[in-house]
Design a protein around this motif. Sequence first.
Motif, PDB file in Angstrom:
ATOM      1  N   ALA A 126     -18.094  70.389 -69.455  1.00  0.00           N
ATOM      2  CA  ALA A 126     -18.370  71.533 -68.583  1.00  0.00           C
ATOM      3  C   ALA A 126     -17.256  72.566 -68.645  1.00  0.00           C
ATOM      4  CB  ALA A 126     -18.562  71.055 -67.145  1.00  0.00           C
ATOM      5  N   ALA A 127     -17.634  73.839 -68.564  1.00  0.00           N
ATOM      6  CA  ALA A 127     -16.660  74.939 -68.539  1.00  0.00           C
ATOM      7  C   ALA A 127     -17.213  76.057 -67.669  1.00  0.00           C
ATOM      8  CB  ALA A 127     -16.394  75.452 -69.948  1.00  0.00           C
ATOM      9  N   SER A 128     -16.356  76.615 -66.822  1.00  0.00           N
ATOM     10  CA  SER A 128     -16.798  77.696 -65.945  1.00  0.00           C
ATOM     11  C   SER A 128     -16.117  79.021 -66.258  1.00  0.00           C
ATOM     12  CB  SER A 128     -16.552  77.327 -64.477  1.00  0.00           C
ATOM     13  OG  SER A 128     -15.182  77.019 -64.255  1.00  0.00           O
ATOM     14  N   THR A 129     -15.106  78.998 -67.134  1.00  0.00           N
ATOM     15  CA  THR A 129     -14.435  80.240 -67.520  1.00  0.00           C
ATOM     16  C   THR A 129     -13.761  80.034 -68.875  1.00  0.00           C
ATOM     17  OG1 THR A 129     -12.937  81.995 -66.740  1.00  0.00           O
ATOM     18  CG2 THR A 129     -12.221  79.716 -66.426  1.00  0.00           C
ATOM     19  N   HIS A 130     -13.244  81.121 -69.428  1.00  0.00           N
ATOM     20  CA  HIS A 130     -12.495  81.016 -70.691  1.00  0.00           C
ATOM     21  C   HIS A 130     -11.328  82.000 -70.653  1.00  0.00           C
ATOM     22  CE1 HIS A 130     -15.367  84.324 -71.505  1.00  0.00           C
ATOM     23  NE2 HIS A 130     -14.416  84.809 -72.276  1.00  0.00           N
ATOM     24  N   PHE A 131     -10.277  81.657 -71.382  1.00  0.00           N
ATOM     25  CA  PHE A 131      -9.083  82.502 -71.408  1.00  0.00           C
ATOM     26  C   PHE A 131      -8.226  82.120 -72.602  1.00  0.00           C
ATOM     27  CE2 PHE A 131      -8.630  78.976 -68.424  1.00  0.00           C
ATOM     28  CZ  PHE A 131      -7.552  78.291 -68.961  1.00  0.00           C
ATOM     29  N   GLU A 132      -7.214  82.948 -72.869  1.00  0.00           N
ATOM     30  CA  GLU A 132      -6.287  82.656 -73.962  1.00  0.00           C
ATOM     31  C   GLU A 132      -5.302  81.584 -73.526  1.00  0.00           C
ATOM     32  OE1 GLU A 132      -4.326  86.120 -75.348  1.00  0.00           O
ATOM     33  OE2 GLU A 132      -6.154  87.136 -76.001  1.00  0.00           O
ATOM     34  N   ASP A 133      -5.114  80.601 -74.360  1.00  0.00           N
ATOM     35  CA  ASP A 133      -4.166  79.530 -74.075  1.00  0.00           C
ATOM     36  C   ASP A 133      -2.786  79.940 -74.587  1.00  0.00           C
ATOM     37  OD1 ASP A 133      -2.773  77.238 -73.624  1.00  0.00           O
ATOM     38  OD2 ASP A 133      -4.001  75.951 -74.887  1.00  0.00           O
ATOM     39  N   ALA A 134      -1.900  80.272 -73.652  1.00  0.00           N
ATOM     40  CA  ALA A 134      -0.560  80.752 -74.027  1.00  0.00           C
ATOM     41  C   ALA A 134       0.238  79.693 -74.766  1.00  0.00           C
ATOM     42  CB  ALA A 134       0.201  81.197 -72.782  1.00  0.00           C
ATOM     43  N   LEU A 135      -0.087  78.431 -74.582  1.00  0.00           N
ATOM     44  CA  LEU A 135       0.669  77.364 -75.219  1.00  0.00           C
ATOM     45  C   LEU A 135       0.040  76.897 -76.526  1.00  0.00           C
ATOM     46  CD1 LEU A 135       1.585  75.255 -72.065  1.00  0.00           C
ATOM     47  CD2 LEU A 135       2.608  77.338 -72.953  1.00  0.00           C
ATOM     48  N   ASN A 136      -1.007  77.593 -76.958  1.00  0.00           N
ATOM     49  CA  ASN A 136      -1.698  77.187 -78.179  1.00  0.00           C
ATOM     50  C   ASN A 136      -2.071  78.404 -79.018  1.00  0.00           C
ATOM     51  OD1 ASN A 136      -2.903  75.475 -80.047  1.00  0.00           O
ATOM     52  ND2 ASN A 136      -4.833  75.371 -78.937  1.00  0.00           N
ATOM     53  N   ILE A 174     -27.957  81.090 -64.800  1.00  0.00           N
ATOM     54  CA  ILE A 174     -27.960  82.065 -63.709  1.00  0.00           C
ATOM     55  C   ILE A 174     -26.901  83.136 -63.952  1.00  0.00           C
ATOM     56  CG2 ILE A 174     -27.450  82.362 -61.246  1.00  0.00           C
ATOM     57  CD1 ILE A 174     -28.704  79.622 -60.782  1.00  0.00           C
ATOM     58  N   TRP A 175     -25.711  82.707 -64.402  1.00  0.00           N
ATOM     59  CA  TRP A 175     -24.626  83.640 -64.679  1.00  0.00           C
ATOM     60  C   TRP A 175     -24.994  84.577 -65.832  1.00  0.00           C
ATOM     61  CZ3 TRP A 175     -21.232  84.698 -68.723  1.00  0.00           C
ATOM     62  CH2 TRP A 175     -20.055  85.380 -68.387  1.00  0.00           C
ATOM     63  N   ASP A 176     -25.553  84.018 -66.894  1.00  0.00           N
ATOM     64  CA  ASP A 176     -25.956  84.832 -68.053  1.00  0.00           C
ATOM     65  C   ASP A 176     -26.998  85.870 -67.655  1.00  0.00           C
ATOM     66  OD1 ASP A 176     -24.258  83.508 -69.779  1.00  0.00           O
ATOM     67  OD2 ASP A 176     -25.779  82.065 -70.435  1.00  0.00           O
ATOM     68  N   HIS A 195     -16.039  83.908 -63.506  1.00  0.00           N
ATOM     69  CA  HIS A 195     -16.306  82.474 -63.536  1.00  0.00           C
ATOM     70  C   HIS A 195     -17.813  82.237 -63.424  1.00  0.00           C
ATOM     71  CE1 HIS A 195     -12.116  81.073 -62.006  1.00  0.00           C
ATOM     72  NE2 HIS A 195     -12.032  82.284 -62.527  1.00  0.00           N
ATOM     73  N   LYS A 196     -18.295  81.214 -64.089  1.00  0.00           N
ATOM     74  CA  LYS A 196     -19.679  80.792 -63.892  1.00  0.00           C
ATOM     75  C   LYS A 196     -19.736  79.888 -62.659  1.00  0.00           C
ATOM     76  CE  LYS A 196     -20.565  81.013 -68.854  1.00  0.00           C
ATOM     77  NZ  LYS A 196     -20.906  80.276 -70.087  1.00  0.00           N
ATOM     78  N   PRO A 197     -20.770  80.035 -61.831  1.00  0.00           N
ATOM     79  CA  PRO A 197     -20.839  79.242 -60.606  1.00  0.00           C
ATOM     80  C   PRO A 197     -21.131  77.767 -60.884  1.00  0.00           C
ATOM     81  CG  PRO A 197     -22.838  80.526 -60.879  1.00  0.00           C
ATOM     82  CD  PRO A 197     -21.904  80.975 -61.962  1.00  0.00           C
ATOM     83  N   VAL A 198     -20.635  76.929 -59.992  1.00  0.00           N
ATOM     84  CA  VAL A 198     -20.890  75.493 -60.046  1.00  0.00           C
ATOM     85  C   VAL A 198     -21.658  75.111 -58.791  1.00  0.00           C
ATOM     86  CG1 VAL A 198     -19.849  73.190 -60.067  1.00  0.00           C
ATOM     87  CG2 VAL A 198     -18.823  75.050 -61.417  1.00  0.00           C
ATOM     88  N   SER A 199     -22.707  74.324 -58.934  1.00  0.00           N
ATOM     89  CA  SER A 199     -23.512  73.945 -57.765  1.00  0.00           C
ATOM     90  C   SER A 199     -23.795  72.446 -57.770  1.00  0.00           C
ATOM     91  CB  SER A 199     -24.842  74.720 -57.747  1.00  0.00           C
ATOM     92  OG  SER A 199     -25.678  74.253 -58.794  1.00  0.00           O
ATOM     93  N   ALA A 200     -24.198  71.962 -56.609  1.00  0.00           N
ATOM     94  CA  ALA A 200     -24.610  70.568 -56.471  1.00  0.00           C
ATOM     95  C   ALA A 200     -25.620  70.493 -55.337  1.00  0.00           C
ATOM     96  CB  ALA A 200     -23.409  69.663 -56.165  1.00  0.00           C
TER      97      ALA A 200
END
Length: 205
Positions: A126-136, A174-176, A195-200
């Motif tokens: 699962a992933a709700s967001t993405h970003f640049e990994d400063a350590l990679n 839903i986010w898309d 962020h993409k929402p998470v539900s339950a």
Amino acid sequence: PLMLTFSPVFGKSLHLMVVHTKSKISKLTASKWAKRDPAAVADALEARIKLSAEVHRIRMFLDRLLESDPDPLSVVVMGDMNDGPFAETLEEEFMVNNILDELCGTILYPDYHFRHAMTPTTLRTAASTHFEDALNQGVIIHELIDHLVISPAIWQGSGGFHLIPDSCQVEAAIWDAACAPQGPDEKREFRPSDHKPVSAILEWV
């Protein structure tokens, strides 16, 4: 944190806590990490310490809440916790804690130990967001930093509310559908959120 208590009938309550913890963003970049720049590393560790301290206070509140009633309490903690479910480079290098581990509690007190609402299979990808990994080297990584954890009364089914199996998901469709068609999704103005929402789904029994 924002706290809501839902009591559909006398003696049955669902406690909902919404949190948005401090960001892990710091002065540390890929180049500074490669050089182990002392000032940048110290700044990153300070950000981690602040995040950990914030979550520790939340956990102290949850312990006191659970201790306040002789019956098992149904408690849900959800929100943007700015940390993933697994250890990352900074944690492995400096032996600092993952904040979800801090939030969920110690196995020494199993009656107070929270669990993630996602199944292990869902949680692994699962992933709700993405970003640049400063350590990679600035590689774009996809990470789940929006979580929903539940108290023993819910995952054991002893508190009047239970989680519908495998209902906790990232609502990617839903986010898309809410993103503007005329712009790339990496531009903030074309998205409803970064962020993409998470539900339950929880059921009252």
